[in-house]
Design an enzyme around this catalytic site. Structure first.
Site, PDB file in Angstrom:
ATOM      1  CE1 TYR A 105      -9.462   8.062 -15.085  1.00  0.00           C
ATOM      2  CE2 TYR A 105      -7.263   8.946 -15.311  1.00  0.00           C
ATOM      3  CZ  TYR A 105      -8.584   9.114 -14.973  1.00  0.00           C
ATOM      4  OH  TYR A 105      -9.026  10.347 -14.530  1.00  0.00           O
ATOM      5  CG  ASP A 107      -7.259  10.588  -6.328  1.00  0.00           C
ATOM      6  OD1 ASP A 107      -6.646  11.240  -5.457  1.00  0.00           O
ATOM      7  OD2 ASP A 107      -7.959  11.116  -7.214  1.00  0.00           O
ATOM      8  CG  ASP A 152      -1.764   1.128   1.441  1.00  0.00           C
ATOM      9  OD1 ASP A 152      -1.665   2.099   0.659  1.00  0.00           O
ATOM     10  OD2 ASP A 152      -2.579   1.095   2.381  1.00  0.00           O
ATOM     11  CB  ILE A 153       1.478   3.866  -2.563  1.00  0.00           C
ATOM     12  CG1 ILE A 153       2.734   4.641  -2.963  1.00  0.00           C
ATOM     13  CG2 ILE A 153       0.236   4.741  -2.623  1.00  0.00           C
ATOM     14  CD1 ILE A 153       2.784   5.028  -4.427  1.00  0.00           C
TER      15      ILE A 153
END
Ligand code: AR6
Length: 182
Positions: free
Chosen positions: A133, A41, A17-18
């Site tokens: 995306y 995001d 997990d960033i």
């Protein structure tokens, strides 16, 4: 989290997990509104808290929307990193494939340029555009790794770049490209 040091010593592959990364800057796969969203995001805004959105609002007021391929920088709020670099990936199918590749490479290059400009030495990237995306994951990974390697070949100030893969499929793709050099 698990990690691999890759062939190029400044690049590291991480599974996790960033929002938990302790890099100088973590990169957000934002949208051009900069007003938050789902995926990474949403996770970054939740983990960092409302200060991030506050700075995004100021940027929006001063500069308008952020086009695909460009990047802006804010606080990381409560996250362990110092800054968030918000970049906007291309939406797969909105441009031809060559243009999509170019815009995705711009995300990585412009994020690193902004990191250097702000004195950041370590930068963590998610797999931009490969979720909502819809950019094909293998293709995106090749563009991402080539763009970062090209940048690092010219730059002397960035010390560490982390590719942080959240999903197993991306992790396997990056592992093949970076660790096994396929
Ligand atoms: N840490 C690291 N990577 C993550 C995390 C996390 N916590 N959560 C998801 N990912 P996406 P996009 C990975 O959809 O395709 C948003 O709504 C995920 O597995 O977050 O660029 C924005 O507001 C995937 O590989 O971003 C935009 O509207 C990668 O992050 C739109 O999504 C990117 O998936 C941007 O779409």
């Amino acid at each position: 989290m698990s990690s691999y040091l890759c062939g190029m010593e400044k690049i590291k592959l991480i599974r996790g997990d960033i929002t938990k990364m302790e890099a100088d800057a973590v990169v957000n796969a934002a949208n051009s509104s900069l007003m938050g969203g789902g995926g990474v995001d949403g996770a970054i805004h939740r983990a960092g808290g409302p200060e991030i959105l506050e700075e995004c609002r100021q940027i929006r007021a001063e500069c308008g929307k952020c086009p695909a391929g460009q990047a802006v920088i804010t606080t990381a709020g409560k996250m362990p990193s110092r800054k968030v670099i918000h970049t906007v990936g291309p939406i797969w199918g909105q441009q031809n494939e060559t243009e999509s590749d170019r815009l995705l490479a711009d995300c990585y290059r412009n994020s690193l340029l902004l990191a250097v400009k702000n004195g950041m030495k370590s930068v963590a990237f998610p797999n931009i555009s490969t979720g909502v995306y819809g950019f094909p994951k293998e293709r995106a990974a090749r563009v991402a790794t080539e763009a970062v390697k090209a940048f690092l070949a010219e730059d002397t100030s960035i010390e560490h770049v982390y590719f942080v893969c959240f999903d197993e499929e991306n992790y396997r793709i990056y592992e093949a490209l970076l660790v096994n050099n396929q």
